[in-house]
Scaffold this active site. Structure first.
Site, PDB file in Angstrom:
ATOM      1  N   SER A   3       0.817  -1.217   0.000  1.00 17.90           N
ATOM      2  CA  SER A   3       0.000   0.000   0.000  1.00 17.90           C
ATOM      3  C   SER A   3       0.851   1.267   0.000  1.00 17.90           C
ATOM      4  O   SER A   3       1.963   1.280   0.555  1.00 17.90           O
ATOM      5  CB  SER A   3      -0.867  -0.008   1.260  1.00 17.90           C
ATOM      6  OG  SER A   3      -1.444   1.253   1.476  1.00 17.90           O
ATOM      7  N   TYR A  41      -1.835   0.258   9.930  1.00 18.52           N
ATOM      8  CA  TYR A  41      -2.036  -0.368   8.622  1.00 18.52           C
ATOM      9  C   TYR A  41      -0.771  -0.265   7.771  1.00 18.52           C
ATOM     10  O   TYR A  41      -0.275  -1.257   7.240  1.00 18.52           O
ATOM     11  CB  TYR A  41      -3.220   0.301   7.916  1.00 18.52           C
ATOM     12  CG  TYR A  41      -3.413  -0.142   6.477  1.00 18.52           C
ATOM     13  CD1 TYR A  41      -3.751  -1.454   6.177  1.00 18.52           C
ATOM     14  CD2 TYR A  41      -3.253   0.764   5.418  1.00 18.52           C
ATOM     15  CE1 TYR A  41      -3.926  -1.865   4.857  1.00 18.52           C
ATOM     16  CE2 TYR A  41      -3.417   0.364   4.103  1.00 18.52           C
ATOM     17  CZ  TYR A  41      -3.758  -0.945   3.824  1.00 18.52           C
ATOM     18  OH  TYR A  41      -3.927  -1.347   2.521  1.00 18.52           O
TER      19      TYR A  41
HETATM   20  N1  LIG Z   1      -8.465  -0.611  -2.100  1.00 19.23           N
HETATM   21  C1  LIG Z   1      -7.368   0.125  -2.014  1.00 19.23           C
HETATM   22  O1  LIG Z   1      -7.380   1.325  -2.331  1.00 19.23           O
HETATM   23  C2  LIG Z   1      -6.065  -0.480  -1.554  1.00 19.23           C
HETATM   24  C3  LIG Z   1      -4.935   0.362  -1.461  1.00 19.23           C
HETATM   25  C4  LIG Z   1      -3.744  -0.187  -1.024  1.00 19.23           C
HETATM   26  C5  LIG Z   1      -3.659  -1.535  -0.728  1.00 19.23           C
HETATM   27  N2  LIG Z   1      -4.767  -2.324  -0.819  1.00 19.23           N
HETATM   28  C6  LIG Z   1      -4.646  -3.741  -0.462  1.00 19.23           C
HETATM   29  O2  LIG Z   1      -5.176  -4.533  -1.508  1.00 19.23           O
HETATM   30  C7  LIG Z   1      -5.791  -5.705  -0.965  1.00 19.23           C
HETATM   31  C8  LIG Z   1      -7.227  -5.800  -1.455  1.00 19.23           C
HETATM   32  O3  LIG Z   1      -7.917  -4.634  -1.014  1.00 19.23           O
HETATM   33  P1  LIG Z   1      -9.463  -4.439  -1.273  1.00 19.23           P
HETATM   34  O4  LIG Z   1      -9.726  -2.987  -1.296  1.00 19.23           O
HETATM   35  O5  LIG Z   1      -9.902  -5.284  -2.404  1.00 19.23           O
HETATM   36  O6  LIG Z   1     -10.040  -4.999   0.106  1.00 19.23           O
HETATM   37  P2  LIG Z   1     -11.239  -6.035   0.364  1.00 19.23           P
HETATM   38  O7  LIG Z   1     -11.487  -6.002   1.839  1.00 19.23           O
HETATM   39  O8  LIG Z   1     -12.382  -5.736  -0.529  1.00 19.23           O
HETATM   40  O9  LIG Z   1     -10.590  -7.418  -0.057  1.00 19.23           O
HETATM   41  C9  LIG Z   1      -9.810  -8.193   0.808  1.00 19.23           C
HETATM   42  C10 LIG Z   1     -10.365  -9.615   0.786  1.00 19.23           C
HETATM   43  O10 LIG Z   1      -9.516 -10.426   1.589  1.00 19.23           O
HETATM   44  C11 LIG Z   1     -10.332 -11.303   2.352  1.00 19.23           C
HETATM   45  N3  LIG Z   1      -9.576 -11.674   3.537  1.00 19.23           N
HETATM   46  C12 LIG Z   1      -9.219 -10.874   4.571  1.00 19.23           C
HETATM   47  N4  LIG Z   1      -8.515 -11.564   5.479  1.00 19.23           N
HETATM   48  C13 LIG Z   1      -8.431 -12.832   5.002  1.00 19.23           C
HETATM   49  C14 LIG Z   1      -7.835 -14.016   5.498  1.00 19.23           C
HETATM   50  N5  LIG Z   1      -7.187 -14.033   6.673  1.00 19.23           N
HETATM   51  N6  LIG Z   1      -7.926 -15.152   4.770  1.00 19.23           N
HETATM   52  C15 LIG Z   1      -8.581 -15.149   3.577  1.00 19.23           C
HETATM   53  N7  LIG Z   1      -9.174 -14.047   3.055  1.00 19.23           N
HETATM   54  C16 LIG Z   1      -9.099 -12.906   3.772  1.00 19.23           C
HETATM   55  C17 LIG Z   1     -11.578 -10.506   2.676  1.00 19.23           C
HETATM   56  O11 LIG Z   1     -12.695 -11.345   2.973  1.00 19.23           O
HETATM   57  C18 LIG Z   1     -11.771  -9.707   1.384  1.00 19.23           C
HETATM   58  O12 LIG Z   1     -12.649 -10.369   0.498  1.00 19.23           O
HETATM   59  C19 LIG Z   1      -5.671  -5.596   0.551  1.00 19.23           C
HETATM   60  O13 LIG Z   1      -4.556  -6.341   0.973  1.00 19.23           O
HETATM   61  C20 LIG Z   1      -5.442  -4.111   0.775  1.00 19.23           C
HETATM   62  O14 LIG Z   1      -4.741  -3.868   1.964  1.00 19.23           O
HETATM   63  C21 LIG Z   1      -5.970  -1.829  -1.220  1.00 19.23           C
END
Ligand SMILES: NC(=O)c1ccc[n+]([C@@H]2O[C@H](COP(=O)([O-])OP(=O)(O)OC[C@H]3O[C@@H](n4cnc5c(N)ncnc54)[C@H](O)[C@@H]3O)[C@@H](O)[C@H]2O)c1
Length: 326
Positions: free
Chosen positions: A126, A151
């Site tokens: 991130s 985070y």
């Molecule tokens: N959305 C953003 O702007 C953004 C920015 C930077 C980083 N990220 C990273 O990208 C990734 C995806 O983000 P997102 O926005 O799609 O979030 P999201 O919450 O929609 O997706 C994450 C998924 O991971 C699953 N999950 C969580 N813990 C788990 C576990 N222990 N075992 C199995 N599944 C698990 C959740 O059920 C969820 O479906 C994350 O790691 C997030 O930190 C997202």
């Protein structure tokens, strides 16, 4: 045909990545535990079509359960690890989840990959690892990288674990620092969703600070192309860990974002200004030279093009007839 395992497959970004992989002809196994951070029905909806698609299988499990995860990813050529607990503000309220799910969860995913002999790994890090970086553009080798939220720290810890697994076990790893991803399927806790719900229902929206904070908003299809490019990059490497920014280098001021949304809804947003939140950085802006040069990453969706696409999805979710203005 290449087999790819995607953790966090039912999430916002994960479901887009899985659809793109299936469309590109990969055999995909998605892993998700439907973490209760936001409602399960939203994640079920995100993958309902995928579950019927040829070439896609879903395994419901927690990445912390390494043995089950191992069975799920067995035979995969590459693991794309997106599972985690997102959200800067949530990490201040519940830091233990972020340490366990982001740092600990990544360790489990790396360990499962090692045990199964999967030699390629792509990890969703991130922009939060940069904290309030002083340089205008955030570069991957930024020495001042200093997270200011649990985070951000948990993602930086996970990157360091990637360093170690690459060096010790010869796994080729790409860590992707994602910058404020948005688009159809957006998570309900994110600003664009919250502002849209408020404007749509005529309720006040909460603007944190004066409105001059900036975010490098990146449309989800650009991010998905970056993820697939990183998958390709790992294919040509025997080992090594590289970090890549996936942003746009075009930061958007909060006040401009709110104005744009108001214009798209055809309504004047009711703005309630509240104090800036601890853990929130003032500005994010990705330097994408390295990603362009090495991955061929080329984001092209501007906020003015991407927001209407988000809104089309938002309206469908909220029972509007497609393309009919409010
Ligand atoms: N959305 C953003 O702007 C953004 C920015 C930077 C980083 N990220 C990273 O990208 C990734 C995806 O983000 P997102 O926005 O799609 O979030 P999201 O919450 O929609 O997706 C994450 C998924 O991971 C699953 N999950 C969580 N813990 C788990 C576990 N222990 N075992 C199995 N599944 C698990 C959740 O059920 C969820 O479906 C994350 O790691 C997030 O930190 C997202």
């Amino acid at each position: 045909m290449s087999k790819v395992a995607v953790t966090g497959a039912a999430g916002f970004i994960g479901s887009h990545v899985c659809r793109a992989l299936v469309a590109a002809g990969y055999d995909v196994v998605g892993v998700d535990n439907f973490d209760p951070f936001y409602p399960r029905r939203i994640k079920e909806a995100a993958i309902s079509e995928l579950k019927r698609a040829r070439g896609f299988a879903l395994v419901e499990c927690d990445v912390a359960d390494v043995e089950v995860l191992q069975r799920a990813i067995a035979g995969s050529d590459v693991v794309i690890h997106l599972a985690g607990r997102p959200g800067v503000r949530d990490s201040i309220v519940a830091p233990e989840f972020h340490s366990r799910l982001n740092a600990g969860g990544t360790l489990c995913a790396l360990e499962a990959a090692r045990k199964e002999g999967v030699q390629r790994f792509v990890f969703a890090s991130s922009s939060s690892v940069y904290g309030n970086a002083v340089d205008y553009l955030f570069r991957e080798d930024e020495t001042a990288a200093e997270a200011i939220s649990p985070y951000g720290a948990s993602k930086r810890t996970a990157e360091l674990l990637c360093d170690i697994y690459s060096a010790l076990h010869g796994i080729a790893i790409a860590s992707l620092r994602l910058f404020s991803v948005y688009g159809p399927g957006l998570r309900p806790d994110l600003a664009i969703q919250k502002f849209s719900r408020a404007i749509d229902s005529g309720e006040p929206l909460f603007q944190y600070g004066s409105g001059d904070s900036q975010r490098d908003y990146t449309f989800v299809s650009d991010v998905v192309r970056g993820v697939l490019a990183a998958v390709g990059w790992t294919e040509n490497r025997s080992a090594g860990h590289e970090i890549f920014n996936l942003g746009t280098s075009r930061p958007i001021a909060l006040s401009y974002l709110i104005r744009l949304l108001g214009d798209l809804f055809g309504r004047t947003p009711i703005i309630e200004v509240v104090a800036e939140q601890p853990g929130d950085v003032r500005r994010t802006c990705a330097d994408i030279i390295k990603s362009k040069q090495i991955l061929g990453y080329d984001p092209h969706v501007t906020i003015e093009e991407g927001l209407p696409l988000f809104l089309e999805w938002f309206r469908e979710q909220n029972g509007y007839t497609k393309n009919v203005a409010c």
